[in-house]
Design a protein around this motif. Structure first.
Motif, PDB file in Angstrom:
ATOM      1  N   SER A 172       0.763  -1.120   0.057  1.00 45.25           N
ATOM      2  CA  SER A 172       0.068  -0.151  -0.058  1.00 45.25           C
ATOM      3  C   SER A 172       0.821   1.220   0.081  1.00 45.25           C
ATOM      4  O   SER A 172       1.980   1.406   0.446  1.00 45.25           O
ATOM      5  N   PRO A 173       0.411   2.282  -0.709  1.00 50.06           N
ATOM      6  CA  PRO A 173       1.362   3.625  -0.611  1.00 50.06           C
ATOM      7  C   PRO A 173       1.333   4.432   0.751  1.00 50.06           C
ATOM      8  O   PRO A 173       1.698   5.504   0.564  1.00 50.06           O
ATOM      9  N   ALA A 174       0.267   3.879   1.440  1.00 49.21           N
ATOM     10  CA  ALA A 174       0.040   4.806   2.630  1.00 49.21           C
ATOM     11  C   ALA A 174       1.609   5.123   3.324  1.00 49.21           C
ATOM     12  O   ALA A 174       2.123   3.974   3.432  1.00 49.21           O
ATOM     13  N   ALA A 175       1.620   6.024   4.152  1.00 44.80           N
ATOM     14  CA  ALA A 175       2.747   6.668   4.595  1.00 44.80           C
ATOM     15  C   ALA A 175       3.365   5.383   5.874  1.00 44.80           C
ATOM     16  O   ALA A 175       4.373   5.334   6.256  1.00 44.80           O
ATOM     17  N   CYS A 176       2.173   4.861   6.636  1.00 43.05           N
ATOM     18  CA  CYS A 176       2.243   4.201   7.557  1.00 43.05           C
ATOM     19  C   CYS A 176       1.013   3.279   7.729  1.00 43.05           C
ATOM     20  O   CYS A 176      -0.159   3.623   7.524  1.00 43.05           O
ATOM     21  N   ARG A 177       1.489   2.028   8.302  1.00 42.90           N
ATOM     22  CA  ARG A 177       0.520   1.082   8.386  1.00 42.90           C
ATOM     23  C   ARG A 177       0.486   0.362   9.549  1.00 42.90           C
ATOM     24  O   ARG A 177       1.678  -0.057  10.218  1.00 42.90           O
ATOM     25  N   LEU A 178      -0.547   0.269  10.468  1.00 42.10           N
ATOM     26  CA  LEU A 178      -0.542  -0.206  11.874  1.00 42.10           C
ATOM     27  C   LEU A 178      -1.679  -1.322  11.615  1.00 42.10           C
ATOM     28  O   LEU A 178      -2.730  -1.140  11.315  1.00 42.10           O
TER      29      LEU A 178
END
Lengths: 242, 489
Positions: A172-178
């Motif tokens: 995913s291009p999201a900056a942060c994944r939790l």
């Protein structure tokens, strides 16, 4: 595949393009800030992956939302809830320190409309935060997330994408994944799959605010606690546990 | 008013008003307007270039230019256009009369001083008029009728002196005067050829020889009789009509005319420092009843670009029941403009919108019921402690509240103790607890109220944990039934 096409597709990063000083937004929870290397990446998309509800997914966010809501600059900005699974309960938001009049609830059945609304809201710069539940019958496409990520950067808005945990294996291009999972009422297991400026660390428990008085107060009062109930459907009295 | 010997009046004559206005809307099409006798009454510049002249039979005109669009004379449309021009000229002249069919009468002497002299004043007015791209003749006059007669005859004498005007006036032939055919005939019969012949006859003899109407007209020309004029007052609302030469079948085709009309709305609002709360678009069809689109705005707006974006969003979803032959734009609810306080040093964002603009766009594209505000209300019953407001009449901006709501918000939460926690997720309706083990975690909170209306409840609320470790809000009724009402997200 040529190097240029990889660069154009955003799948390869050049170190020179990397923003050295990443702006962050404190999450209001010390351990989480540590995990996120300072806080939520500012003006970026963050994915929170979890299943079900009621494991503290919003209690993780509420301190940040309250802070954004109270900031002078953000006072004329919306906080947008896009297609949430339930109604965000205004009294609870008020108790957490959010300005209820800034909350905007958008519910649409059409995923395309939802994506459009999210992009508009992020680009406009008039939303301090957008919380979006956009995975419908099929998970969000990577290009859609990229679009939203770009829109968030443009408008310097915070985007939290709430997604089911089974998309954790997809890129995913999201900056942060939790990835979140429940431990108990006051702790969430947070597994940081992706963060900018560091390797993904080991999963760690994060303390969130309690929702009811501590056990001491309850034992002092003569109320039953630790009770297992089985519901009225059988017509039987409640099964008591000592 | 200044001395009667000064040319205090200015008359603007628009010989091709209706044709010019249509040609503004359809710049590529040659247009001619026919009178009742099917003769060319007005024509646009394109038609003129191909040789069309006023008074021509329409078949001749069509032979000269086969592309020529013929339209009937519409005097009410002309009056509307005149009112629009008057509205536009109102910033240069306070007294404008709409008494004439094809032109405007302006009382200008009072404005000369404000604009630094007669020549300067005319220069500004002329520039403004030329920007409208309508052909006109302007003539000054010591009386309204004198100015009217000269401009109507096609003279351009906006800055002439009284003496020059009189000289020019005396040389007018009978055919150039606004007299009916029979009146002209009766004058020709006694050998009168131009106005000078007429004015040389003493007035007393006049009455005896000719009909009273000519005498009255001459009195008005000389200023012996003062006319009553209805002075123009700027309308309190904005109304514009667009007459389509070709039927518009697709909603995208509406955008071009709308762009023009909304730009005019923009000018209208800017001149008055007003903003519109709502804009109505009325699409006229040949057979069916008119379609109406109302653009309601969360915040009063005055920019054409913003209206156009909203109109576009609405038109994209619209399928026209029938081709459109005319468009009307109405903005009736107008309020004073308020400039929002913006941060001078904030980072510039080319897409930046304020909160109200974003709300407008969301509401235009999505269904209006899809966009909701959250409002607290002072009721102890959990499901009534808030409201979802879909679209309010009063404009709401983020972070600001009506005083009433603000009070409710504070009172609503202050009387509940801090320990009483509420879940962040509330189910739309309580559902019976699913058949699986739950563990109660908190002391009960009893909510028993609502006896004053039909929603009386008595419930004991608990915080509970299900087998997945998810925190929820459950309650027990006096009948010992258990329900799930929320989740502590």
């Amino acid at each position: 595949m040529s190097l240029q096409s990889l660069l154009n597709a955003g799948r390869l990063w050049r170190a020179t393009n990397h923003q050295r000083v990443q702006q962050v937004l404190s999450s209001g929870i010390a351990t989480l800030d540590q995990l996120l290397l300072g806080g939520w990446p500012k003006g970026q998309a963050t994915e929170l992956l979890y299943d079900g509800q009621g494991l503290g997914e919003l209690r993780l966010l509420l301190p940040t939302l309250a802070q954004l809501s109270q900031q002078q600059a953000a006072s004329s900005q919306w906080q947008l809830w896009l297609a949430p699974p339930f109604v965000p309960y205004p009294p609870a938001l008020h108790d957490a320190g959010l300005n209820v009049s800034q909350q905007l609830l958008v519910q649409s059945n059409d995923v395309k409309q939802q994506l459009w609304a999210a992009e508009q809201a992020l680009q406009s710069g008039s939303c301090s935060a957008v919380m979006a539940w956009l995975d419908g019958s099929q998970p969000l496409a990577s290009k859609d997330i990229r679009r939203l990520q770009v829109a968030a950067e443009q408008g310097q808005s915070q985007l939290w994408l709430m997604r089911p945990s089974n998309v954790a294996t997809q890129s995913s291009p999201a900056a942060c994944r939790l990835k979140l999972s429940a431990i108990d009422e006051q702790q969430i297991q947070v597994h940081c799959i992706k963060r900018r400026g560091g390797w993904a660390p080991e999963p760690m428990p994060i303390q969130v605010t309690a929702v009811y008085p501590s056990t001491d107060e309850i034992t002092n009062s003569n109320q039953p606690t630790g009770q297992i109930i089985q519901g009225p459907w059988s017509g039987k009295p409640l099964a008591q546990q000592a | 008013m200044a001395s009667p010997n000064l040319p205090v009046w200015l008359y603007l004559h628009f010989p091709h008003l209706q044709a010019d206005q249509l040609s503004l809307q359809n710049p590529q099409t040659p247009i001619a307007i026919l009178d009742q006798g099917k003769r060319v009454w007005q024509h646009c510049r394109l038609a003129q270039a191909s040789g069309v002249q006023t008074g021509m039979v329409f078949t001749t005109a069509l032979q000269l230019d086969p592309e020529l669009q013929l339209q009937p004379q519409r005097s009410n449309e002309q009056q509307q256009i005149l009112a629009q021009i008057a509205d536009y000229c109102y910033q240069w002249c306070a007294r404008i009369a709409l008494s004439f069919e094809q032109g405007l009468l302006l009382e200008v002497a009072t404005m000369w001083r404000l604009f630094g002299g007669r020549a300067n004043y005319w220069q500004q007015l002329q520039q403004a008029l030329q920007s409208r791209q309508l052909r006109f003749h302007a003539a000054a006059g010591t009386t309204p009728m004198a100015a009217y007669v000269l401009a109507r005859a096609g003279y351009d004498l906006p800055l002439a002196s009284t003496q020059q005007l009189n000289q020019q006036l005396q040389q007018l032939t009978l055919q150039q005067l606004p007299l009916s055919a029979s009146q002209q005939q009766s004058l020709t019969d006694v050998g009168i050829k131009q106005l000078a012949d007429l004015t040389n006859i003493p007035m007393a003899q006049w009455r005896r020889r000719f009909s009273g109407e000519i005498a009255t007209w001459l009195e008005r020309l000389n200023g012996d009789k003062v006319d009553d004029h209805c002075w123009f007052e700027p309308p309190a609302q904005f109304v514009r009509n667009w007459h389509c030469l070709h039927e518009i079948n697709h909603s995208n085709g509406l955008l071009f005319p709308l762009q023009h009309m909304l730009k005019e709305l923009n000018h209208y609002l800017r001149r008055r420092q007003l903003a519109a709360c709502a804009v109505e678009l009325i699409l006229q069809h040949r057979e069916q009843t008119d379609s109406q689109i109302s653009l309601r705005l969360a915040q009063p707006e005055h920019q054409a670009s913003e209206f156009l974006i909203l109109a576009r969003l609405r038109l994209q979803q619209l399928s026209l029941p029938e081709a459109v032959i005319g468009i009307q734009v109405v903005a009736a609810e107008l309020v004073p403009q308020q400039q929002p306080a913006t941060d001078l040093f904030a980072a510039t964002n080319s897409h930046a919108l304020d909160g109200g603009q974003l709300l407008n766009r969301l509401r235009s594209r999505l269904a209006p019921s899809d966009v909701k505000h959250l409002v607290l209300s002072a009721d102890p019953r959990p499901e009534r402690a808030f409201q979802l407001v879909t679209e309010s009449d009063t404009p709401i901006t983020a972070g600001t509240q009506n005083s009433g709501r603000g009070d409710v918000q504070d009172n609503g939460r202050d009387h509940i103790q801090d320990s009483a926690n509420r879940p962040v997720w509330l189910l739309p309706k309580p559902i019976p607890l699913p058949n699986q083990p739950w563990e109660l975690k908190s002391a009960p909170e009893r909510i028993a109220c609502g006896w004053w209306d039909d929603g009386a409840i008595q419930r004991d609320y608990f915080v509970a944990v299900d087998q997945h470790g998810q925190l929820c809000w459950v309650f027990r009724t006096p009948a010992n039934q258990w329900f799930l009402h929320g989740w502590f997200g």
